[in-house]
Design a protein around this motif. Structure first.
Motif, PDB file in Angstrom:
ATOM      1  N   MET A   1       0.831  -1.203   0.000  1.00  0.00           N
ATOM      2  CA  MET A   1       0.000   0.000   0.000  1.00  0.00           C
ATOM      3  C   MET A   1       0.869   1.258   0.000  1.00  0.00           C
ATOM      4  O   MET A   1       0.644   2.193  -0.760  1.00  0.00           O
ATOM      5  CB  MET A   1      -0.920  -0.008   1.226  1.00  0.00           C
ATOM      6  CG  MET A   1      -1.837   1.193   1.317  1.00  0.00           C
ATOM      7  SD  MET A   1      -3.060   1.233  -0.013  1.00  0.00           S
ATOM      8  CE  MET A   1      -4.038   2.644   0.456  1.00  0.00           C
ATOM      9  N   ILE A   2       1.885   1.269   0.871  1.00  0.00           N
ATOM     10  CA  ILE A   2       2.776   2.421   0.958  1.00  0.00           C
ATOM     11  C   ILE A   2       3.538   2.593  -0.354  1.00  0.00           C
ATOM     12  O   ILE A   2       3.685   3.711  -0.863  1.00  0.00           O
ATOM     13  CB  ILE A   2       3.762   2.264   2.139  1.00  0.00           C
ATOM     14  CG1 ILE A   2       2.996   2.260   3.462  1.00  0.00           C
ATOM     15  CG2 ILE A   2       4.787   3.395   2.120  1.00  0.00           C
ATOM     16  CD1 ILE A   2       3.866   2.044   4.679  1.00  0.00           C
ATOM     17  N   THR A  42       4.033   1.255  -9.841  1.00  0.00           N
ATOM     18  CA  THR A  42       2.688   1.561  -9.345  1.00  0.00           C
ATOM     19  C   THR A  42       1.700   0.491  -9.777  1.00  0.00           C
ATOM     20  O   THR A  42       0.885   0.004  -8.977  1.00  0.00           O
ATOM     21  CB  THR A  42       2.217   2.933  -9.875  1.00  0.00           C
ATOM     22  OG1 THR A  42       3.134   3.948  -9.469  1.00  0.00           O
ATOM     23  CG2 THR A  42       0.830   3.271  -9.335  1.00  0.00           C
ATOM     24  N   VAL A  43       1.771   0.107 -11.044  1.00  0.00           N
ATOM     25  CA  VAL A  43       0.873  -0.928 -11.571  1.00  0.00           C
ATOM     26  C   VAL A  43       1.146  -2.268 -10.894  1.00  0.00           C
ATOM     27  O   VAL A  43       0.216  -2.995 -10.519  1.00  0.00           O
ATOM     28  CB  VAL A  43       1.040  -1.061 -13.098  1.00  0.00           C
ATOM     29  CG1 VAL A  43       0.271  -2.271 -13.622  1.00  0.00           C
ATOM     30  CG2 VAL A  43       0.559   0.204 -13.792  1.00  0.00           C
ATOM     31  N   PHE A  44       2.421  -2.604 -10.742  1.00  0.00           N
ATOM     32  CA  PHE A  44       2.792  -3.872 -10.113  1.00  0.00           C
ATOM     33  C   PHE A  44       2.248  -3.949  -8.685  1.00  0.00           C
ATOM     34  O   PHE A  44       1.681  -4.971  -8.273  1.00  0.00           O
ATOM     35  CB  PHE A  44       4.314  -4.021 -10.104  1.00  0.00           C
ATOM     36  CG  PHE A  44       4.798  -5.303  -9.483  1.00  0.00           C
ATOM     37  CD1 PHE A  44       4.635  -6.511 -10.137  1.00  0.00           C
ATOM     38  CD2 PHE A  44       5.415  -5.291  -8.241  1.00  0.00           C
ATOM     39  CE1 PHE A  44       5.072  -7.701  -9.555  1.00  0.00           C
ATOM     40  CE2 PHE A  44       5.856  -6.467  -7.656  1.00  0.00           C
ATOM     41  CZ  PHE A  44       5.685  -7.675  -8.317  1.00  0.00           C
ATOM     42  N   SER A  45       2.394  -2.860  -7.941  1.00  0.00           N
ATOM     43  CA  SER A  45       1.883  -2.838  -6.568  1.00  0.00           C
ATOM     44  C   SER A  45       0.359  -2.888  -6.555  1.00  0.00           C
ATOM     45  O   SER A  45      -0.246  -3.458  -5.645  1.00  0.00           O
ATOM     46  CB  SER A  45       2.385  -1.593  -5.830  1.00  0.00           C
ATOM     47  OG  SER A  45       1.955  -0.402  -6.466  1.00  0.00           O
ATOM     48  N   ALA A  46      -0.273  -2.315  -7.588  1.00  0.00           N
ATOM     49  CA  ALA A  46      -1.739  -2.361  -7.683  1.00  0.00           C
ATOM     50  C   ALA A  46      -2.217  -3.795  -7.880  1.00  0.00           C
ATOM     51  O   ALA A  46      -3.220  -4.218  -7.286  1.00  0.00           O
ATOM     52  CB  ALA A  46      -2.218  -1.480  -8.834  1.00  0.00           C
ATOM     53  N   TYR A  51      -4.750  -8.677  -5.573  1.00  0.00           N
ATOM     54  CA  TYR A  51      -4.644 -10.097  -5.228  1.00  0.00           C
ATOM     55  C   TYR A  51      -4.934 -10.303  -3.740  1.00  0.00           C
ATOM     56  O   TYR A  51      -5.650 -11.242  -3.359  1.00  0.00           O
ATOM     57  CB  TYR A  51      -3.245 -10.615  -5.568  1.00  0.00           C
ATOM     58  CG  TYR A  51      -3.011 -12.046  -5.143  1.00  0.00           C
ATOM     59  CD1 TYR A  51      -3.543 -13.106  -5.881  1.00  0.00           C
ATOM     60  CD2 TYR A  51      -2.270 -12.341  -3.998  1.00  0.00           C
ATOM     61  CE1 TYR A  51      -3.342 -14.421  -5.484  1.00  0.00           C
ATOM     62  CE2 TYR A  51      -2.064 -13.643  -3.595  1.00  0.00           C
ATOM     63  CZ  TYR A  51      -2.598 -14.685  -4.339  1.00  0.00           C
ATOM     64  OH  TYR A  51      -2.398 -15.985  -3.936  1.00  0.00           O
ATOM     65  N   LEU A  52      -4.387  -9.416  -2.908  1.00  0.00           N
ATOM     66  CA  LEU A  52      -4.581  -9.540  -1.465  1.00  0.00           C
ATOM     67  C   LEU A  52      -5.996  -9.135  -1.048  1.00  0.00           C
ATOM     68  O   LEU A  52      -6.570  -9.722  -0.130  1.00  0.00           O
ATOM     69  CB  LEU A  52      -3.552  -8.670  -0.725  1.00  0.00           C
ATOM     70  CG  LEU A  52      -2.080  -9.060  -0.927  1.00  0.00           C
ATOM     71  CD1 LEU A  52      -1.169  -8.054  -0.226  1.00  0.00           C
ATOM     72  CD2 LEU A  52      -1.826 -10.473  -0.394  1.00  0.00           C
ATOM     73  N   PHE A  57     -12.107  -2.952  -9.939  1.00  0.00           N
ATOM     74  CA  PHE A  57     -11.947  -1.614 -10.503  1.00  0.00           C
ATOM     75  C   PHE A  57     -10.464  -1.252 -10.591  1.00  0.00           C
ATOM     76  O   PHE A  57      -9.984  -0.761 -11.609  1.00  0.00           O
ATOM     77  CB  PHE A  57     -12.698  -0.585  -9.655  1.00  0.00           C
ATOM     78  CG  PHE A  57     -14.181  -0.788  -9.648  1.00  0.00           C
ATOM     79  CD1 PHE A  57     -14.907  -0.752 -10.824  1.00  0.00           C
ATOM     80  CD2 PHE A  57     -14.850  -1.024  -8.465  1.00  0.00           C
ATOM     81  CE1 PHE A  57     -16.279  -0.945 -10.826  1.00  0.00           C
ATOM     82  CE2 PHE A  57     -16.219  -1.218  -8.451  1.00  0.00           C
ATOM     83  CZ  PHE A  57     -16.936  -1.182  -9.633  1.00  0.00           C
ATOM     84  N   LEU A  58      -9.743  -1.514  -9.502  1.00  0.00           N
ATOM     85  CA  LEU A  58      -8.308  -1.249  -9.488  1.00  0.00           C
ATOM     86  C   LEU A  58      -7.592  -2.154 -10.484  1.00  0.00           C
ATOM     87  O   LEU A  58      -6.638  -1.739 -11.147  1.00  0.00           O
ATOM     88  CB  LEU A  58      -7.747  -1.470  -8.077  1.00  0.00           C
ATOM     89  CG  LEU A  58      -6.266  -1.137  -7.853  1.00  0.00           C
ATOM     90  CD1 LEU A  58      -5.995   0.325  -8.178  1.00  0.00           C
ATOM     91  CD2 LEU A  58      -5.865  -1.443  -6.415  1.00  0.00           C
ATOM     92  N   PHE A  59      -8.077  -3.377 -10.617  1.00  0.00           N
ATOM     93  CA  PHE A  59      -7.484  -4.314 -11.567  1.00  0.00           C
ATOM     94  C   PHE A  59      -7.654  -3.820 -13.002  1.00  0.00           C
ATOM     95  O   PHE A  59      -6.722  -3.885 -13.811  1.00  0.00           O
ATOM     96  CB  PHE A  59      -8.132  -5.688 -11.406  1.00  0.00           C
ATOM     97  CG  PHE A  59      -7.616  -6.717 -12.372  1.00  0.00           C
ATOM     98  CD1 PHE A  59      -6.375  -7.299 -12.186  1.00  0.00           C
ATOM     99  CD2 PHE A  59      -8.380  -7.102 -13.469  1.00  0.00           C
ATOM    100  CE1 PHE A  59      -5.888  -8.247 -13.081  1.00  0.00           C
ATOM    101  CE2 PHE A  59      -7.909  -8.048 -14.362  1.00  0.00           C
ATOM    102  CZ  PHE A  59      -6.662  -8.621 -14.174  1.00  0.00           C
ATOM    103  N   ILE A  60      -8.839  -3.304 -13.317  1.00  0.00           N
ATOM    104  CA  ILE A  60      -9.111  -2.798 -14.661  1.00  0.00           C
ATOM    105  C   ILE A  60      -8.184  -1.634 -14.998  1.00  0.00           C
ATOM    106  O   ILE A  60      -7.587  -1.577 -16.076  1.00  0.00           O
ATOM    107  CB  ILE A  60     -10.581  -2.359 -14.784  1.00  0.00           C
ATOM    108  CG1 ILE A  60     -11.484  -3.586 -14.818  1.00  0.00           C
ATOM    109  CG2 ILE A  60     -10.802  -1.506 -16.034  1.00  0.00           C
ATOM    110  CD1 ILE A  60     -12.946  -3.254 -14.722  1.00  0.00           C
TER     111      ILE A  60
END
Length: 207
Positions: A1-2, A42-46, A51-52, A57-60
């Protein structure tokens, strides 16, 4: 998240700076690389966050942004048709699948009287437009000679639109949901059109 907040914040600031500076010089290229890698992280952390804690929406937004970034970066290496590689076709095919899925799910939501489906329809249509653009470019049917440069601008600004959209949606406390999702697109798409027309070199028609 951070990590997501940190790299996302960097992307927002640097992206705005890139929009304001001169395009194509060394400064633009150097800062552009920082923007690219900050966005990738940023995308990788998203994706890890979705997944967690599942959040489609965030995935899209993550999928859309990843495609914009990777294809936009790749276009700098595709100045000729022979430069198109299998990875380029793969990226386009993946976006084709997701674009179709966005549209299908959008219609499903609208039929269920959930007008948030409009958001999915808009993102789905934009995705398919880019897929069709890829097809024309890869087949040598682009309408401009420097299609690689014009498309690079379009994709990178597109990724920035997705980033602003995600930020606005997550932090929005006063705008209607649909407006928050579509406002960045409505504001920045005219810039895409402006820069595309400014930098494109038309093919000369044979008499």
């Amino acid at each position: 998240m951070i990590a997501h907040i940190f790299f996302g914040g960097i992307s927002l600031v640097i992206g705005l700076f890139i929009l304001l500076i001169k395009k194509g010089d060394k400064r633009h290229k150097s800062i552009g690389n920082i923007f690219f890698y900050a966005m990738i992280l940023t995308v990788f952390s998203a994706f890890i966050m979705t997944y967690l804690r599942p959040n489609y929406f965030l995935f899209i937004v993550g999928v859309f942004t990843a495609y914009m970034l990777l294809s936009g970066k790749r276009y700098l290496k595709k100045k000729k048709i022979t430069d198109v590689k299998h990875i380029d076709w793969l990226l386009t095919f993946i976006m084709l699948l997701f674009g179709a899925a966005f549209i299908a799910f959008g219609f499903y939501l609208v039929f269920k009287s959930n007008f948030f489906g409009i958001v999915f329809l808009v993102f789905g249509v934009i995705s398919l437009v880019f897929v069709y653009q890829d097809y024309l470019n890869f087949k040598g049917k682009a309408g401009v000679k420097n299609y690689w440069l014009v498309t690079h601008f379009q994709r990178m600004i597109g990724s920035y639109i997705a980033t602003i959209t995600a930020f606005l949606v997550v932090n929005n406390t006063f705008l209607p949901g649909v407006i928050a999702w579509l406002l960045p697109t409505a504001i920045l798409v005219p810039l895409i059109i402006f820069w595309s027309r400014k930098y494109e070199i038309k093919h000369k028609k044979l008499k």
